[in-house]
Structure formats: structure tokens, C-alpha cells
Enzyme design. Structure first.
Site, short mmCIF file in Angstrom:
data_model
loop_
_atom_site.label_atom_id
_atom_site.label_comp_id
_atom_site.label_asym_id
_atom_site.label_seq_id
_atom_site.Cartn_x
_atom_site.Cartn_y
_atom_site.Cartn_z
N LYS A 195 44.12 54.05 35.73
CA LYS A 195 43.40 54.46 36.95
C LYS A 195 43.53 53.31 37.94
CE LYS A 195 40.00 54.48 39.31
NZ LYS A 195 40.05 54.03 40.71
N GLU A 271 38.23 41.33 32.88
CA GLU A 271 38.62 40.22 33.75
C GLU A 271 37.90 40.46 35.08
OE1 GLU A 271 42.91 40.05 33.78
OE2 GLU A 271 42.92 39.23 31.76
N CYS A 305 41.27 36.49 42.39
CA CYS A 305 40.14 36.06 41.56
C CYS A 305 40.22 34.56 41.26
CB CYS A 305 40.11 36.86 40.26
SG CYS A 305 41.69 36.83 39.40
N GLU A 409 31.12 35.76 45.46
CA GLU A 409 32.57 35.87 45.64
C GLU A 409 32.82 36.54 47.00
OE1 GLU A 409 34.68 38.74 43.19
OE2 GLU A 409 36.24 37.25 42.82
P1 NDP Z 1 36.23 47.01 41.73
O1 NDP Z 1 35.42 46.57 40.57
O2 NDP Z 1 35.54 47.60 42.90
O3 NDP Z 1 37.29 48.11 41.29
C1 NDP Z 1 38.22 47.86 40.25
C2 NDP Z 1 38.62 49.18 39.65
O4 NDP Z 1 37.50 49.77 38.99
C3 NDP Z 1 39.08 50.21 40.67
O5 NDP Z 1 40.12 50.98 40.11
C4 NDP Z 1 37.82 51.03 40.88
O6 NDP Z 1 38.06 52.29 41.42
C5 NDP Z 1 37.30 51.09 39.47
N1 NDP Z 1 35.88 51.41 39.36
C6 NDP Z 1 34.89 51.16 40.25
N2 NDP Z 1 33.70 51.61 39.75
C7 NDP Z 1 33.95 52.12 38.52
C8 NDP Z 1 33.15 52.73 37.52
N3 NDP Z 1 31.82 52.89 37.65
N4 NDP Z 1 33.74 53.16 36.38
C9 NDP Z 1 35.08 52.99 36.20
N5 NDP Z 1 35.89 52.44 37.13
C10 NDP Z 1 35.34 52.00 38.26
O7 NDP Z 1 37.12 45.75 42.13
P2 NDP Z 1 38.08 45.62 43.38
O8 NDP Z 1 39.11 46.71 43.33
O9 NDP Z 1 37.22 45.48 44.58
O10 NDP Z 1 38.86 44.26 43.07
C11 NDP Z 1 38.40 43.02 43.44
C12 NDP Z 1 37.67 42.36 42.29
O11 NDP Z 1 38.55 42.21 41.18
C13 NDP Z 1 37.19 40.97 42.62
O12 NDP Z 1 35.90 40.79 42.12
C14 NDP Z 1 38.15 40.09 41.85
O13 NDP Z 1 37.66 38.82 41.54
C15 NDP Z 1 38.39 40.91 40.64
N6 NDP Z 1 39.62 40.45 39.97
C16 NDP Z 1 39.49 39.74 38.80
C17 NDP Z 1 40.60 39.24 38.18
C18 NDP Z 1 40.48 38.50 36.90
O14 NDP Z 1 41.45 38.44 36.18
N7 NDP Z 1 39.33 37.93 36.55
C19 NDP Z 1 41.94 39.42 38.75
C20 NDP Z 1 41.96 40.18 39.97
C21 NDP Z 1 40.81 40.67 40.55
P3 NDP Z 1 37.97 52.43 43.03
O15 NDP Z 1 38.98 51.53 43.57
O16 NDP Z 1 38.27 53.80 43.31
O17 NDP Z 1 36.58 52.02 43.36
#
Ligand code: NDP
Length: 509
Positions: A195, A271, A305, A409
Site C-alpha cells: 500500500k 520504521e 527520517c 519532527e
Molecule cells: P504516514 O504515517 O502518514 O503514512 C505512511 C503510510 O501509512 C502511508 O501509506 C499512509 O497512507 C499509511 N497510513 C496512514 N494511516 C494509516 C492507518 N491508520 N493504517 C494503515 N496505514 C496507514 O507517513 P508519511 O507518508 O507522512 O511519511 C513521513 C513519515 O515517515 C515521517 O514521519 C518520516 O520520519 C517517516 N519515515 C521514517 C523512516 C524510517 O526509516 N524511520 C524512513 C522514511 C520516512 P496515506 O498516505 O494514504 O495516508
């Protein structure tokens, strides 16, 4: 996929529109592109141009059900009889196909995310291919462990596939992070439902063409587009047929996934967010530290991140370092992501840009620090980019440790500056946040670097560098930055069930 060799700089947009982009990003289920059952779709906005060039199928429970059925069937079909060697060949084929289509994928990723083409062409997409090549070789050579007991018995732990696994990925490094999970999950013989983030559906959709070309059996990889909560993401997490979820994204989303996955006892790998720092000691090589800290803060518009979004610098060299950073910022060229000269593109969306700007406005209105540069939307953008999600690289000095700017963040091009006198202060500032993903330390003193690295509560510490990764090593964070580790054998472990088989080779006396 249309070959990237057919375009040149001038007609990149035309090339994308006429030959690469689908009219709609469809789900990929059982080897075929499908619309949603009810035909629903949503508009995808390209962040640099604030324009929509294609729609995205909006999936939910029905599409996740279809994908799980396909993945379950594939899990008991020919894929289940493949050996690690067979799968390694398949993974290498996929890696080769990504390399052969690197330019096209890089252009698509660049318009979808708003990040500079130079980064997707030379960073994100080559790394996506490398993920497949790396895990192909690793999994083929690391598939069991044997111990001989004191009584002569032989104990072998083998890895078996989990079955259907769910991968949920964010928008900041779309193909890079999707393949970081896809490659080890496939290498271990699982079937997959991916997804992608709703803001960046394109590269995953294009990848599916390459999976078909590589000959991956139908149903082994499925992609369902949609949103997170109350949509495809949540349906995937709640589905009883899905054995594990590997998630990269925000910390609060990790909590929601943990709650939603509890009833079906999902195996989870998280992550999550980060609040990295570049820590510069008095004896550091500043010719190295200043440009590297600048890159750590502003690469990918600060949306990494692992970003070094906090500069923590010894007070005696603070002015020199800040002046150096401000000079480097002057060289950053904000512009069209498809232009080769651009080094800073758009943020992911106008909403997100406004959230980033909100942090800076909070600092400005509350007089929480001194804004040394940036802090606004760039003035002189060409008309085509005028309503894009751009924001100037921003430096804010003198911010208190308990401020939201230090604790939260921001995930944008905002660097805060704090100073320290002693190593203990530097450690306290670095670790004094709820996140614990990564930081960099700059010093010529090897013992000091080790002392610092071992004392901070961070999952990854770089000494005199940033963002250098070896795929064998553990990747992940402490505290609110994650649960578990991926990378190398850690990924193989996550995407497997371990089974121990014991043979009594010597009869007991
Ligand atoms: P989100 O948590 O908003 O979304 C990540 C994914 O989760 C998307 O596909 C999103 O769908 C999906 N999602 C959101 N809500 C749910 C739910 N309730 N159940 C299942 N899936 C869900 O993160 P972002 O896309 O905004 O990415 C940025 C974040 O990712 C930052 O916090 C960053 O630090 C972190 N990150 C961490 C890394 C690491 O390795 N530690 C590496 C890269 C990024 P949708 O997009 O449709 O909302």
C-alpha cells in the site's frame, strides 16, 4: 515501459505525459491492473506544478480482500516451490529491469514527489535496483543455521515464508522504501500486498509492469492504492489473512497500526519518525562538517527520517559554522524538479508546506529563536511553479530544547541551531528528544567520537559523515523512532518464520 532514452531535457514533461503516465494509477492484483470495484478514484496533484496529470484508483476493504485472495492463492502455487536460488534469479532480473528503465522511473518519481531529478536519477532509483540485487545474494547464501549439541544432536534453524505480508510505505522515498521491503519479503518466499502512500502512487504502479516483464507469478506481488485510516491501509492491517506488516511512516500512524493489528496478532516492524542532529565538536574538520551538515539538513527538502535537522555545535566555533552553512545555502538552487540544475525541489504538497511554515511562524511570533535565513515561500518562482509547494531553506538559532521546533519532527527544510560547551551537554541535547533514529558527530578525536556514539540514544550514529549505508547493517531507531530493525539479516528474519529441526545423531548412552 517507455525507454528513458527517448527524451531530452526540453521535452521531459511531454515525454512523461505522452509515453509514461497512465491515465489512472490502477491497483495491481493477481498480475493485472484493475480499477476499484466501485470505480472510485482520487486526483493526484503534482507538488511542483500544483496540477493533476492523472487519477489514482481508490481502494478499500473490497480491493484488499481481492488482493489477499490472490496473494493466498499465489502463496500455495508455484511460488511456494521456488528455492532461494530461483528467487535470487528473479530478484536480479527485477533489479536489472529497474536499471534498464532508470531514467523513466526517475522522471516519474521526480514529478510525483517534487524532488530533483538528479536525486532520483542518481540516488533513489539506482538504490531501488540495488535493494533487489543485494537481497537476492544475501538470501541465497543465508538460509539456515546449524548447531551440534554436546550430545551430538544436530539442530538446524531454517527460515520459512510467513505467507501474505503487508507493506505500507511513505511518500518521501517511494520506490526506494517500497523495494527495501519488497526485495527481502520476496527473497524469503512471501507473497505481498503493498500500500504506497496516497501522495506518491506512481513508481509502485510502474514497477508492476517490470514485475510482469520479469515473469513473477501472478498474485505474488499486489499493489492496492488508497488512503490510510478507514481506507486501504487500515483494511490491510486488520485483514486476518495478512500475517505481518512492515511499516515506514509517522510515529502516530505506527500506534494506530499497532492497535488495529492487535486482534489478528500481526507481526510488526516499524520504521518511524526521526529528529536527527549534526553535532560538531571544536576540533572538527569544518571543510567536511559544514557541507555535510548542510546536505543532512536540506537533502530531499529536509523530508528524510534521517535528516540532521538540528545543528548542535561547540560554542567556540558556532559563528564560523553558522556562517559556513549560510554560505552553502546560497548555492542551493530551488526550481523545477525536472531541471538538471535544481538542487532543491518542492515539498510533497501544499498542505505539508503550510505545516512546515507553521513551525517557522510559531518561532517567529513567539520570538523563540532568531531566523537567520529563509522562513518563507521563495519570491521569484517562474509562473509554472508559482503555486507549487516550495519553501526556502531556513535556519533558526537559539531555540530552547523544550520548544516544539526541537522536539517535533518538522520534516521540511528547517535547521535549528543550538550550542554546547561539554561533551555531556552535547549528549544531553542530542538524546533529549522523544525520537532516537540517527545523528552525526564531527570530530578528529577518535576516542571522543566513540564515547559520544556509545552514549547517545540513537539507532544509528555516523562519525564524520551522514547517510552512508551498508545494506548488511541494522537500520532502525530507538524510542519513538521504531520497533525492530530491518536491513541485511534483520530483514530476512522479519520476513520469515523460523523453524528448528533437531536430529539425535548419537544414541544416548
Ligand atoms: P504516514 O504515517 O502518514 O503514512 C505512511 C503510510 O501509512 C502511508 O501509506 C499512509 O497512507 C499509511 N497510513 C496512514 N494511516 C494509516 C492507518 N491508520 N493504517 C494503515 N496505514 C496507514 O507517513 P508519511 O507518508 O507522512 O511519511 C513521513 C513519515 O515517515 C515521517 O514521519 C518520516 O520520519 C517517516 N519515515 C521514517 C523512516 C524510517 O526509516 N524511520 C524512513 C522514511 C520516512 P496515506 O498516505 O494514504 O495516508
Amino acid at each position: 515501459m517507455a525507454s528513458g532514452c527517448q527524451h531530452n531535457k526540453g521535452d521531459r514533461k511531454q515525454f512523461l505525459k505522452s509515453q509514461v503516465l497512465p491515465d489512472r494509477c490502477r491497483h495491481f492484483i493477481n498480475g493485472k491492473y484493475l480499477d476499484s470495484c466501485n470505480g472510485e478514484a482520487f486526483k493526484k496533484t503534482l507538488p511542483a506544478y500544483n496540477e493533476s496529470w492523472f487519477d489514482v484508483a481508490l481502494g478499500g476493504t473490497a480491493e484488499i480482500d481481492l488482493a489477499v485472495q490472490a496473494a493466498e492463492k499465489a502463496a500455495s502455487g508455484p511460488w511456494s516451490r521456488t528455492t532461494p536460488g530461483d528467487r535470487a534469479k528473479m530478484l536480479h532480473r527485477i533489479g536489472d529491469l529497474i536499471e534498464a528503465n532508470v531514467e523513466t522511473l526517475a522522471l516519474a518519481e521526480s514529478v510525483d514527489t517534487g524532488k530533483p531529478y538528479s536525486e532520483t536519477r542518481n540516488g533513489d532509483i539506482p538504490r531501488s535496483a540495488q535493494n533487489f540485487h543485494f537481497f537476492a545474494d544475501l538470501a541465497a547464501h543465508q538460509n539456515f543455521e546449524t548447531w551440534i549439541g554436546d550430545d551430538g544432536s544436530q539442530h538446524t534453524t531454517i527460515r520459512e515464508p510467513l505467507g501474505v505480508t503487508g507493506l505500507i510505505t511513505p511518500w518521501n522515498l517511494p520506490l526506494y522504501l517500497a523495494t527495501w521491503k519488497l526485495a527481502p519479503a520476496l527473497a524469503q518466499g512471501n507473497t505481498i500486498i503493498l500500500k504506497p502512500a496516497e501522495l506518491t502512487p506512481l513508481s509502485a504502479t510502474l514497477l508492476c509492469e517490470l514485475l510482469n516483464e520479469a515473469g513473477i507469478p501472478e498474485g505474488v506481488v499486489n499493489v492496492v492504492h488508497g488512503f490510510g485510516a478507514n481506507s486501504a491501509g487500515e483494511a490491510l492491517v486488520r485483514h486476518p489473512g495478512v500475517k505481518a506488516i512492515s511499516f515506514t511512516g509517522e510515529t502516530s500512524t505506527g500506534s494506530a497500526i499497532m492497535r488495529d493489528g492487535a486482534d489478528t496478532l500481526k507481526k510488526l516492524s516499524f520504521e518511524l519518525g526521526g529528529k536527527g542532529a549534526s553535532v560538531i565538536f571544536e576540533d572538527a574538520d569544518l571543510d567536511l562538517a559544514i557541507p555535510t551538515a548542510c546536505r543532512a539538513a536540506f537533502r530531499n527538502q529536509g523530508q528524510i527520517c534521517l535528516a540532521g535537522s538540528r545543528l548542535i555545535v561547540h560554542e567556540k566555533i558556532a559563528q564560523t559554522v553558522v556562517d559556513g552553512i549560510l554560505n552553502h545555502i546560497k548555492k542551493i538552487k530551488i526550481g523545477d524538479p525536472l531541471d538538471d540544475a535544481t538542487t532543491m525541489g518542492a515539498l510533497i504538497a501544499n498542505d505539508h508546506r503550510d505545516k512546515v511554515a507553521g513551525f517557522v511562524d510559531h518561532a517567529r511570533s513567539g520570538r523563540l529563536g532568531e531566523i537567520l535565513c529563509g522562513g518563507k515561500i521563495p519570491d521569484a518562482l517562474p509562473t509554472a511553479l508559482a503555486s507549487g509547494a516550495f519553501y526556502e531553506p531556513t535556519v533558526i538559532a537559539g531555540v530552547a530544547q523544550n520548544s516544539r521546533l526541537i522536539q517535533d519532527e518538522i520534516f521540511g527544510p528547517v535547521l535549528t541551531v543550538q550550542t554546547f560547551k561539554t561533551i555531556d551537554e552535547a549528549i544531553a541535547l542530542t538524546s533529549g528528544v522523544l525520537y532516537g533514529l540517527s545523528c552525526s558527530v564531527y570530530t578528529r578525536d577518535g576516542a571522543l567520537a566513540q564515547q559520544f556514539a556509545r552514549s547517545v540514544r540513537m539507532g544509528m550514529v555516523w562519525i564524520n559523515c551522514w547517510f552512508i549505508r551498508d545494506l548488511h547493517t541494522a537500520f532502525g531507531g530507538m524510542k519513538r523512532s521504531g520497533i525492530g530493525r530491518e536491513g541485511g539479516r534483520y530483514s530476512l528474519d522479519f520476513f520469515s518464520e523460523h523453524k528448528t529441526i533437531t536430529t539425535a545423531l548419537v544414541a544416548k548412552l
